[in-house]
Design an enzyme around this catalytic site. Structure first.
Site, PDB file in Angstrom:
ATOM      1  CE  LYS A 233      19.855 -32.717  -9.913  1.00 34.38           C
ATOM      2  NZ  LYS A 233      18.887 -31.897  -9.141  1.00 34.38           N
ATOM      3  CB  CYS A 303      10.391 -42.325   1.410  1.00 37.62           C
ATOM      4  SG  CYS A 303      11.732 -42.747   2.535  1.00 37.62           S
ATOM      5  CB  CYS A 310       6.819 -45.724   8.105  1.00 37.46           C
ATOM      6  SG  CYS A 310       8.414 -44.905   7.838  1.00 37.46           S
ATOM      7  CB  CYS A 313       5.741 -47.382   3.286  1.00 33.83           C
ATOM      8  SG  CYS A 313       7.090 -47.954   2.225  1.00 33.83           S
ATOM      9  CB  CYS A 321      12.134 -50.052   5.087  1.00 38.79           C
ATOM     10  SG  CYS A 321      12.872 -48.435   5.459  1.00 38.79           S
TER      11      CYS A 321
END
Length: 369
Positions: A233, A303, A310, A313, A321
């Site tokens: 990463k 998130c 949610c 969102c 989702c």
């Protein structure tokens, strides 16, 4: 009885003659049993003899060494050759299929992120370079920020990088970090996770950069991952930020968590490396540099790992989702602050003569959000 007979039969009888104590002319004979020599005793004697020989040899060697007449040759311990690091896997043998509606989902998240200011936007690893003037120091500051960011929030990492820069005299450079005392480095980065280990890692990495890479950040993933404390990463993000090289996706816990919640991996991936390989197999290459920054900020504000927002969102309202959760009610939870949409001015030119309107100006302006 059989055991007794066997023991008795092994004994040998022998007559012993002696004079009578009462009459000197009389000789008396007596039977005496003679035990045979024990085989175990003989083995023990042999072993003891060998031990004595070894001890004698050791004494002779010690005496000879002390007198200087003979120097024993020490035996070298078997040493293993250093293990070569495995190259970082770049692709899957069988590409993962692109998820359904992924583009709509991606664009929706991107639109939400354009109105959210997350910690990564102001204190991410890409911000450390802007306080340096020398190009090498900019790249080195990016690498150090990435190494310190593991298991640490962006706010803490940003403060630690700033404090380390002050401790090194106002600039993050390879030579200054090598010359710095370990205690000074540890004091500067003491708030980050695993600070003791990271103190050792960044010091050793700086030495490697000086000795093997001309005091600069390497340009390949494998070379970066050969540095202590640097994983895939960090390597992919370092190449994107420091060298503007797009060779892969930097996947952290946010990218790993969110893409699995969206159902983009079949079956779900178990670690960030599996997530990276899946994403790289179907996500367009031009989106690789931006997906980490986009999803990290989305995961920091919306998130969340626990109690995702949610209810605010757009993915849940647009049925994009599959992992929508019930609203997490808390009195201490702060509302999400959204930046206002940019104003758009639209000029409309009308055919005023056909409308039989004769104003002073033929242009009308309207404002739209």
């Amino acid at each position: 009885m059989s055991g007794l007979k066997r023991t008795t039969s092994m004994r040998a009888a022998r007559l012993m003659a002696r004079g009578s104590p009462y009459n000197s002319g009389v000789t008396l004979f007596e039977a005496a049993v003679v035990e045979p020599p024990s085989p175990r005793r003989s083995k023990r004697i042999k072993v003891e003899a060998k031990v004595e020989e070894v001890v004698d040899d050791a004494i002779e060697d010690t005496t000879a060494t002390a007198s200087g007449s003979q120097t024993p040759i020490p035996k070298r311990a078997a040493t293993k050759s250093p293990r070569k690091p495995k190259p970082i896997q770049q692709s899957l043998a069988v590409p993962h299929p692109a998820p359904e509606k992924w583009r709509e989902t991606y664009d929706t998240i991107k639109q939400m992120r354009s109105r959210i200011t997350a910690p990564v936007d102001t204190m991410g690893c890409d911000q450390a370079q802007f306080k340096e003037t020398d190009p090498r120091n900019r790249r080195f500051a990016t690498l150090i920020s990435l190494m310190l960011s593991s298991q640490t929030k962006d706010e803490v990492t940003d403060a630690a990088v700033s404090k380390l820069r002050v401790a090194l005299g106002g600039s993050l450079s390879v030579d200054r970090l090598i010359a710095a005392d370990d205690a000074a480095i540890a004091d500067a980065i003491g708030k980050v996770g695993f600070w003791r280990r990271k103190t050792e890692y960044i010091k050793k990495a700086a030495v490697r950069l000086r000795d093997e890479f001309d005091s600069d950040v390497p340009k390949t993933v494998d070379e970066l991952c050969s540095l202590p404390g640097v994983g895939p990463k960090m390597a992919f993000l370092a190449l994107q930020v420091a060298w503007n090289l797009n060779v892969g996706i930097g996947v952290d816990v946010h990218v790993h968590r969110i893409t699995n919640r969206l159902g983009w991996h079949k079956p779900p991936t178990k670690n960030p490396e599996g997530t990276r390989l899946n994403l790289q197999s179907w996500l367009p290459t031009e989106l690789h540099p931006e997906i980490n920054h986009m999803l990290v900020g989305f995961g920091q504000v919306v998130c969340l790992p626990v109690g995702p927002r949610c209810d605010t969102c757009q993915l849940s309202t647009n049925d994009l989702c599959p992992s929508v959760q019930k609203p997490f009610r808390s009195k201490t939870r702060k509302p999400i602050v959204l930046s206002p949409l940019p104003k758009v001015e639209v000029e409309i030119e009308a055919d005023l003569h056909s409308m039989h309107i004769l104003p002073a100006s033929g242009v009308k302006k309207e404002e739209m959000w």
